[in-house]
Design an enzyme around this catalytic site. Structure first.
Site, short mmCIF file in Angstrom:
data_model
loop_
_atom_site.label_atom_id
_atom_site.label_comp_id
_atom_site.label_asym_id
_atom_site.label_seq_id
_atom_site.Cartn_x
_atom_site.Cartn_y
_atom_site.Cartn_z
N LYS A 193 0.78 -1.32 0.20
CA LYS A 193 -0.21 -0.10 0.33
C LYS A 193 0.81 1.05 0.35
O LYS A 193 0.38 2.13 -0.45
CB LYS A 193 -0.62 0.07 1.08
CG LYS A 193 -2.21 -1.39 1.63
CD LYS A 193 -2.79 -1.19 2.20
CE LYS A 193 -2.14 -1.75 3.66
NZ LYS A 193 -1.93 -2.83 3.93
N THR A 194 2.23 1.13 0.91
CA THR A 194 2.86 2.34 1.19
C THR A 194 3.61 2.18 -0.03
O THR A 194 3.36 3.44 -1.15
CB THR A 194 4.23 2.01 2.16
OG1 THR A 194 2.97 2.27 3.39
CG2 THR A 194 4.48 3.61 2.82
N ASP B 128 -1.13 6.46 6.80
CA ASP B 128 -1.37 4.78 7.19
C ASP B 128 -2.11 5.27 8.10
O ASP B 128 -1.86 5.61 9.04
CB ASP B 128 0.79 4.64 6.99
CG ASP B 128 0.55 2.98 6.64
OD1 ASP B 128 -0.45 2.65 6.60
OD2 ASP B 128 1.57 2.61 6.98
N THR C 184 -5.74 -1.39 7.56
CA THR C 184 -5.21 -2.87 7.90
C THR C 184 -7.01 -3.28 7.88
O THR C 184 -7.65 -4.83 8.06
CB THR C 184 -4.83 -4.43 8.14
OG1 THR C 184 -4.40 -3.11 9.65
CG2 THR C 184 -3.43 -3.70 8.13
N ARG D 286 6.27 -8.22 1.22
CA ARG D 286 7.34 -7.82 3.02
C ARG D 286 7.74 -9.35 2.99
O ARG D 286 9.01 -9.11 3.12
CB ARG D 286 6.29 -7.20 4.21
CG ARG D 286 7.58 -7.12 5.01
CD ARG D 286 6.76 -5.96 5.80
NE ARG D 286 6.54 -4.94 5.30
CZ ARG D 286 5.76 -4.10 5.98
NH1 ARG D 286 4.85 -4.70 6.48
NH2 ARG D 286 5.07 -2.92 5.25
#
Ligand code: ADP
Length: 352
Positions: A85-86, A130, A179, A238
Site C-alpha cells: 500500500k505504501t 497509514d 488493515t 514484505r
C-alpha cells in the site's frame, strides 16, 4: 573471492540471529527506518507486480487527472500489512510527478497536527496516511471539508468568544491505508472516490518480485530456488523480501557465496526454524495446541492463554495464513484443526 571471510557453523548462525518473527507481515522498526531508502521499491506503476485490477483502474484515473489537470481523487487502500500500500502511494505520486508526504494516524494526535500537515501541502501533492482507521474523531472531522472542498473550517477560542475561520487549502490527493476497513467510519469512507482491496499475491508474482530484488542486491538465484522462496512467503511481498535478505545473510556468512540454490534455501530457513510450508515455531505451537484438544473447537482466548500469547496477535498475525492454507477453520464455537492441518502437525510429531 571471499565475500566475508568466515568459518561460522550453522549452529553459530542460528544463535546469532535476532529474536524476530520472520514470517510476520508487519513492518519491523528497522525496516521502517530503511523505508525511505528502500531499494526494493518499484519506481513506476509498470514495475509494480500484481494487483492487476487495481493497477488498470488506477492507470485510467491517473491519466484522466493529468488530462483534465485536476487532482486525482482520494484513494483508500485496504488489505493485510506488507502487500504494497505504501509502495503504491509513492508510485502514484511519481506518476503524478509530485511529492508524497507520509504520516501515520497514531502520530496525528491533536487537531493542530493535521492542520499543520494540510497547511504544509503544495498544490497537487499526495498525502499518505497509514493506519487511517486510527484517526481520532476531531482530526477525522477536520479532514471531511479538507477532502471535499479543500477547505479547513476551524473554530478559534471557546464559548462566547469562539469564532469560525475558513482557510483554503491547495488541491491535494489523500491516500489512506488501512488493515481494518470495518473500523473506518462511513462519512470518512464515503469521501474516498476510489477504494480498493489489496489481494494476496500469487506464487508467480512473488517469484517475479524475488527475482527482481535479487538482481538489485547481486544474488544469483536459480529458478527453483526463487519458486521455493515464493511458495512460503504467505502471499506477501514484505515477507518474501525479508526471507530473501535472511537467506542472503546465511549464504554469505555461513557458506561464503552469492549463489542461492534450493538446497541452500532449505538450510538457511531451517536455521530460522521455518519449514517447507513456510511455518515457524509459533505456527506449529498453535497447531499442536489445537491438536491436543482432540478436534473440539477451541476458543481464541484459551489458545492465547495456553500459548502465553496475545489473542489479537494470534488472530491477525498467525491465523490468517493457517486459514489460507486450509490448516484451521474459524467456527462460531472456536477454532478447529482441519484434516490437512492434523496430518501436517502429526507428521511433525508435535515436537515443537
Ligand atoms: P504495506 O504498506 O502494505 O504494509 P509496503 O508498501 O511497505 O506494504 O511493501 C512492503 C515491501 O514489499 C516493500 O519493500 C515493497 O517494496 C515491497 N512490495 C510490495 N508490493 C510490491 C510489488 N507489487 N512489487 C514489488 N515490490 C513490492
Amino acid at each position: 573471492m571471499a565475500i566475508i571471510s568466515s568459518n561460522i557453523s550453522d549452529d553459530d548462525f542460528s544463535l546469532r540471529k535476532k529474536e524476530l518473527r520472520l514470517v510476520d507481515s508487519k513492518i519491523t522498526p528497522e525496516e521502517k527506518r530503511k523505508n525511505n531508502l528502500n531499494l526494493a521499491r518499484p519506481v513506476s506503476l509498470q514495475e509494480f507486480i500484481g494487483q492487476e485490477q487495481l493497477m488498470s483502474s488506477l492507470r485510467i484515473a491517473i491519466d484522466a487527472s493529468i488530462y483534465r489537470k485536476e487532482p486525482l481523487e482520494h484513494i483508500l487502500l485496504y488489505g493485510q500489512p506488507g502487500l504494497g500500500k505504501t509502495t503504491l502511494a509513492f508510485l502514484i505520486a511519481n506518476e503524478l510527478n509530485t511529492k508524497c508526504r507520509i504520516a501515520t494516524a497514531p502520530a496525528i494526535e491533536r487537531p493542530r497536527d493535521i492542520v499543520g500537515l494540510l497547511l504544509g501541502l503544495k498544490e497537487g501533492e499526495v498525502l499518505f496516511i497509514d493506519e487511517i482507521h486510527r484517526l481520532n474523531r476531531l482530526t477525522e472531522e477536520l479532514l471531511y471539508s479538507a477532502m471535499e472542498d479543500f477547505r479547513l473550517d476551524l473554530t478559534m477560542g471557546a464559548n462566547r468568544g469562539a469564532r469560525c475561520r475558513t482557510i483554503n487549502l491547495p488541491k491535494f490527493t489523500l491516500i489512506g491505508a488501512t488493515t481494518k476497513l470495518a473500523s473506518i467510519s462511513a462519512p470518512l469512507r464515503d469521501r474516498f472516490g476510489i477504494s480498493h482491496k489489496f489481494e494476496f499475491y500469487t506464487i508467480d508474482e512473488l517469484k517475479q518480485i524475488i527475482v527482481n530484488f535479487s538482481v538489485l542486491i547481486n544474488l544469483h538465484l536459480d529458478e527453483n530456488a526463487s519458486y521455493d522462496l515464493a511458495k512460503i512467503s504467505r502471499g506477501t511481498p514484505r515477507i518474501a523480501l525479508r526471507l530473501l535478505r535472511r537467506v542472503r545473510d546465511y549464504a554469505q556468512v555461513v557458506k561464503d557465496t552469492n549463489v542461492i540454490s534450493m538446497n541452500l534455501i532449505k538450510k538457511a530457513l531451517n536455521s530460522y526454524q521455518i519449514d517447507q510450508k513456510g511455518l515457524d515455531s509459533l505456527d506449529r505451537q498453535y497447531l499442536s495446541f489445537l491438536n491436543k484438544n482432540n478436534n473440539s473447537p477451541t476458543g481464541l482466548d484459551s489458545i492465547a492463554a495456553g500459548l502465553g500469547d496475545d489473542s489479537a496477535m494470534l488472530e491477525f498475525v498467525v491465523e490468517p495464513y493457517l486459514i489460507q492454507i486450509g490448516f484451521i477453520t474459524r467456527t462460531p464455537r472456536g477454532r478447529l484443526l482441519t484434516a490437512s492441518g492434523k496430518k501436517y502437525i502429526d507428521a511433525k510429531n508435535g515436537n515443537f
